[in-house]
Design an enzyme around this catalytic site. Structure first.
Site, PDB file in Angstrom:
ATOM      1  N   ASP A  32      79.367  62.692  29.438  1.00  0.00           N
ATOM      2  CA  ASP A  32      78.738  61.558  29.020  1.00  0.00           C
ATOM      3  C   ASP A  32      79.209  61.194  28.044  1.00  0.00           C
ATOM      4  O   ASP A  32      79.727  60.331  27.119  1.00  0.00           O
ATOM      5  CB  ASP A  32      78.104  60.758  29.870  1.00  0.00           C
ATOM      6  CG  ASP A  32      78.496  59.440  29.624  1.00  0.00           C
ATOM      7  OD1 ASP A  32      79.857  58.071  29.663  1.00  0.00           O
ATOM      8  OD2 ASP A  32      77.529  58.790  28.718  1.00  0.00           O
ATOM      9  N   ALA A  33      78.300  61.777  26.575  1.00  0.00           N
ATOM     10  CA  ALA A  33      78.750  61.666  25.660  1.00  0.00           C
ATOM     11  C   ALA A  33      80.028  62.166  24.946  1.00  0.00           C
ATOM     12  O   ALA A  33      80.203  61.561  23.450  1.00  0.00           O
ATOM     13  CB  ALA A  33      76.863  62.301  25.219  1.00  0.00           C
TER      14      ALA A  33
END
Length: 146
Positions: A32-33
């Site tokens: 996600d990051a």
């Protein structure tokens, strides 16, 4: 077009051992990051107000967009990559109520795949992100021409 080879968020050293020790949920958290930083990097040009950046980024990091991008990637994935995707998808908890569970799970699988590639195969991650960038830029251009 963004030059992914010079992207500041690509790893210097891959770590397949660390990736194997992480749970699918942890890979998704990491992915996600990676994905959000990739999207932010894309929308830095042309210069615009921060609010405009924010709206563009949010539109592309939503679960619905991630699930759609996984549909685009699916035919280009190896069997091993699809296994990572499925593990991430199957590990997904119930997401927010605004997102159907199927979409949320697919987005989680997408994130797990990106997290895994970041740690294990930076060149493959670069290839995957370049493919996504082409689709994202085409979507943005189509929306701007309306």
């Amino acid at each position: 077009m963004v030059m992914m080879a010079s992207a500041p968020f690509l790893p210097i050293v891959s770590d397949a051992i660390a990736a194997q020790r992480l749970s699918p949920s942890a890979l998704a958290y990491f992915g996600d990051a990676v994905y959000e930083l990739f999207i932010r990097f894309i929308f830095l040009t042309p210069p615009q107000r921060i609010n405009a950046y924010h709206h563009q980024v949010v539109a592309h990091v939503r679960a619905e967009s991630q699930a759609r991008y996984m549909d685009i990637l699916w035919p280009h994935c190896t069997a091993a990559e699809l296994t990572i995707f499925r593990q991430g998808r199957n590990a997904a908890a119930d997401g927010p109520k605004r997102v159907p569970a199927k979409i949320y799970r697919q987005a989680t699988g997408f994130e797990a795949l990106l997290g895994y590639l970041y740690l294990t195969d930076p060149q493959r991650l670069q290839d995957v992100l370049a493919l996504l960038e082409q689709h994202i830029r085409a979507e943005v251009a189509a929306a701007e021409s309306l």
